[in-house]
Enzyme design. Structure first.
Site, PDB file in Angstrom:
ATOM      1  CE  LYS A   6      73.807-111.655 -29.403  1.00  0.00           C
ATOM      2  NZ  LYS A   6      74.331-112.215 -28.184  1.00  0.00           N
ATOM      3  N   PRO A  92      66.820-104.211 -24.066  1.00  0.00           N
ATOM      4  CG  PRO A  92      66.350-105.358 -22.097  1.00  0.00           C
ATOM      5  CD  PRO A  92      66.196-105.452 -23.581  1.00  0.00           C
ATOM      6  CB  ALA A  94      75.080-103.191 -21.554  1.00  0.00           C
ATOM      7  N   GLY A  96      73.423-108.493 -23.542  1.00  0.00           N
ATOM      8  CA  GLY A  96      73.749-109.757 -24.219  1.00  0.00           C
ATOM      9  C   GLY A  96      72.743-110.102 -25.296  1.00  0.00           C
ATOM     10  CB  ALA A  98      73.133-108.336 -30.511  1.00  0.00           C
ATOM     11  N   GLY A  99      71.480-105.436 -28.883  1.00  0.00           N
ATOM     12  CA  GLY A  99      70.572-104.333 -29.221  1.00  0.00           C
ATOM     13  C   GLY A  99      71.248-103.257 -30.064  1.00  0.00           C
ATOM     14  N   GLY A 100      72.470-102.909 -29.737  1.00  0.00           N
ATOM     15  CA  GLY A 100      73.192-101.891 -30.507  1.00  0.00           C
ATOM     16  C   GLY A 100      73.444-102.376 -31.929  1.00  0.00           C
ATOM     17  CB  SER A 101      74.546-105.666 -33.255  1.00  0.00           C
ATOM     18  OG  SER A 101      75.696-105.713 -32.458  1.00  0.00           O
ATOM     19  CG  ASP A 134      76.847-109.916 -31.892  1.00  0.00           C
ATOM     20  OD1 ASP A 134      77.557-110.888 -32.212  1.00  0.00           O
ATOM     21  OD2 ASP A 134      76.597-109.611 -30.710  1.00  0.00           O
TER      22      ASP A 134
HETATM   23  P1  ATP Z   1      76.845-107.546 -27.617  1.00  0.00           P
HETATM   24  O1  ATP Z   1      76.475-107.286 -29.057  1.00  0.00           O
HETATM   25  O2  ATP Z   1      78.315-107.376 -27.365  1.00  0.00           O
HETATM   26  O3  ATP Z   1      76.241-108.790 -27.049  1.00  0.00           O
HETATM   27  P2  ATP Z   1      75.091-106.217 -25.823  1.00  0.00           P
HETATM   28  O4  ATP Z   1      73.863-106.782 -26.431  1.00  0.00           O
HETATM   29  O5  ATP Z   1      75.492-106.786 -24.505  1.00  0.00           O
HETATM   30  O6  ATP Z   1      76.265-106.319 -26.835  1.00  0.00           O
HETATM   31  P3  ATP Z   1      74.328-103.541 -26.569  1.00  0.00           P
HETATM   32  O7  ATP Z   1      72.927-103.286 -26.144  1.00  0.00           O
HETATM   33  O8  ATP Z   1      74.562-103.776 -28.009  1.00  0.00           O
HETATM   34  O9  ATP Z   1      74.957-104.682 -25.668  1.00  0.00           O
HETATM   35  O10 ATP Z   1      75.170-102.284 -26.050  1.00  0.00           O
HETATM   36  C1  ATP Z   1      76.501-102.331 -25.648  1.00  0.00           C
HETATM   37  C2  ATP Z   1      76.985-100.885 -25.463  1.00  0.00           C
HETATM   38  O11 ATP Z   1      76.999-100.254 -26.743  1.00  0.00           O
HETATM   39  C3  ATP Z   1      76.052-100.048 -24.608  1.00  0.00           C
HETATM   40  O12 ATP Z   1      76.467-100.051 -23.274  1.00  0.00           O
HETATM   41  C4  ATP Z   1      76.102 -98.660 -25.229  1.00  0.00           C
HETATM   42  O13 ATP Z   1      77.021 -97.833 -24.556  1.00  0.00           O
HETATM   43  C5  ATP Z   1      76.662 -98.879 -26.629  1.00  0.00           C
HETATM   44  N1  ATP Z   1      75.704 -98.581 -27.725  1.00  0.00           N
HETATM   45  C6  ATP Z   1      76.002 -97.948 -28.861  1.00  0.00           C
HETATM   46  N2  ATP Z   1      74.935 -97.854 -29.668  1.00  0.00           N
HETATM   47  C7  ATP Z   1      73.917 -98.463 -29.049  1.00  0.00           C
HETATM   48  C8  ATP Z   1      72.547 -98.698 -29.399  1.00  0.00           C
HETATM   49  N3  ATP Z   1      72.022 -98.245 -30.555  1.00  0.00           N
HETATM   50  N4  ATP Z   1      71.794 -99.385 -28.525  1.00  0.00           N
HETATM   51  C9  ATP Z   1      72.324 -99.835 -27.364  1.00  0.00           C
HETATM   52  N5  ATP Z   1      73.597 -99.608 -26.978  1.00  0.00           N
HETATM   53  C10 ATP Z   1      74.406 -98.940 -27.799  1.00  0.00           C
END
Ligand code: ATP
Length: 307
Positions: A6, A92, A94, A96, A98-101, A134
């Site tokens: 996103k 990628p 961390a 921004g 929302a890859g983990g979400s 997210d």
């Molecule tokens: P946000 O949803 O706060 O914008 P983001 O997009 O900046 O987050 P993500 O890629 O979601 O960041 O990852 C944030 C942290 O979550 C990572 O540094 C990692 O340690 C942790 N994490 C846990 N599960 C995952 C996953 N499946 N993919 C990526 N990171 C993950």
């Protein structure tokens, strides 16, 4: 499962509350940069991560996908609810985006199918919100307004397709650190100018009207992100990245969420490709890719096709 990244077309951040959270009003927009998540029944929990930034992603119970499987097993009373999860990252970490979400949302949908527990979209959204703010949006995708912590969603009436270039940073930014920096910068400014810390967040009606028109030239100048000053203060080099996009004719240039990814709105698909090439070759980012939106949220894929 295929699940998109996103970006935030608007991210309005209110003053921090007593519980540490910031009230948000945001316009989420899902774009065609996808993680692939494969979930299989298993006798014990297992998780593997490959692809983009795999080394930066936990491959254990700290992974949001793992947490999602456990949360669903608990909510639906699935005894011995174990699965094997394979995550092929293209989003990628961390960044921004929302890859983990996204991976958590994909796992919720997959486990709901595998265990045949028949939870509704609403049930899944409730479990999703407990995992992360997210995650509910990653379930539905499209373009949507998020309020509260970003988890109270209403669909946005957007028309047309939008073409983007996404410029990725060399290393990630911690979301918590970006929010803390935002609070610090606001406190310093309030002290210097004798102004209140921050106003309550409000949806931009101008942006919503522009989105209804489907005209990227109207949407571009209305993209806003209250976290951008904090991301720029932590990563001053992002100013050059944003400037490079503007020089190459981007209709709008913005840090995505907590950064460091920068999103550039293009005139059309060909312009998005040109922008991605120009950004990559100018050395202002690790690499850049084009993407389009809106796209649907977490989706089951069988034999390479959405089903
Ligand atoms: P946000 O949803 O706060 O914008 P983001 O997009 O900046 O987050 P993500 O890629 O979601 O960041 O990852 C944030 C942290 O979550 C990572 O540094 C990692 O340690 C942790 N994490 C846990 N599960 C995952 C996953 N499946 N993919 C990526 N990171 C993950």
């Amino acid at each position: 499962m295929r699940v998109p990244a996103k970006i935030n077309l608007q991210l309005a951040v209110g003053p921090v509350r007593g519980d540490g959270y910031h009230p948000l009003v945001t316009v989420f927009h899902a774009v065609s940069l996808f993680d692939e998540v494969t979930v299989r029944p298993a006798t014990e929990m297992a998780l593997a991560v490959t692809g983009e930034d795999a080394a930066a992603v936990p491959a254990d119970r700290l992974n949001l996908a793992w947490r999602a499987a456990r949360a669903l097993a608990q909510a639906a009373n699935v005894r011995d609810g174990a699965v094997g999860i394979e995550i092929r990252k293209r989003i990628p970490a961390a960044a921004g985006l929302a890859g983990g979400s996204a991976d958590a949302a994909a796992t919720l949908v997959a486990c709901n199918e595998i265990w045949q527990v028949g939870l509704s979209q609403r049930d899944l959204a409730e479990i999703a919100a407990d995992i992360g703010s997210d995650v509910p949006f990653s379930l539905v995708g499209g373009t949507a307004v998020g309020r509260g912590r970003g988890d109270e969603l209403t669909p946005a009436l957007a028309s047309g397709e939008y073409h983007w270039a996404l410029a990725f940073g060399r290393t990630g930014l911690s979301t918590a650190n970006v929010y803390a920096t935002c609070d610090r910068l606001r406190a310093a400014r309030a002290k210097a100018m004798g102004q209140p810390l921050a106003a309550e967040p409000e949806l931009s009606t101008e942006l919503m009207t522009a989105l209804r028109s489907g005209d990227p030239a109207r949407v571009g100048p209305l993209l806003t992100n209250d976290l951008q000053p904090a991301a720029l203060s932590l990563r001053p080099g992002l100013r050059r990245t944003l400037a490079a996009g503007r020089e190459h004719g981007a209709l709008g240039s913005i840090v995505s969420g907590s950064g460091p990814t920068c999103a550039f709105l293009a005139r059309d698909a060909a312009h998005a490709s040109d922008l991605a090439v120009a950004l990559t070759s100018s050395g202002v980012c690790r690499t850049a890719a084009r993407a389009s939106g809106p796209v649907p949220g977490a989706m089951v894929v069988r034999n390479g096709r959405p089903s």
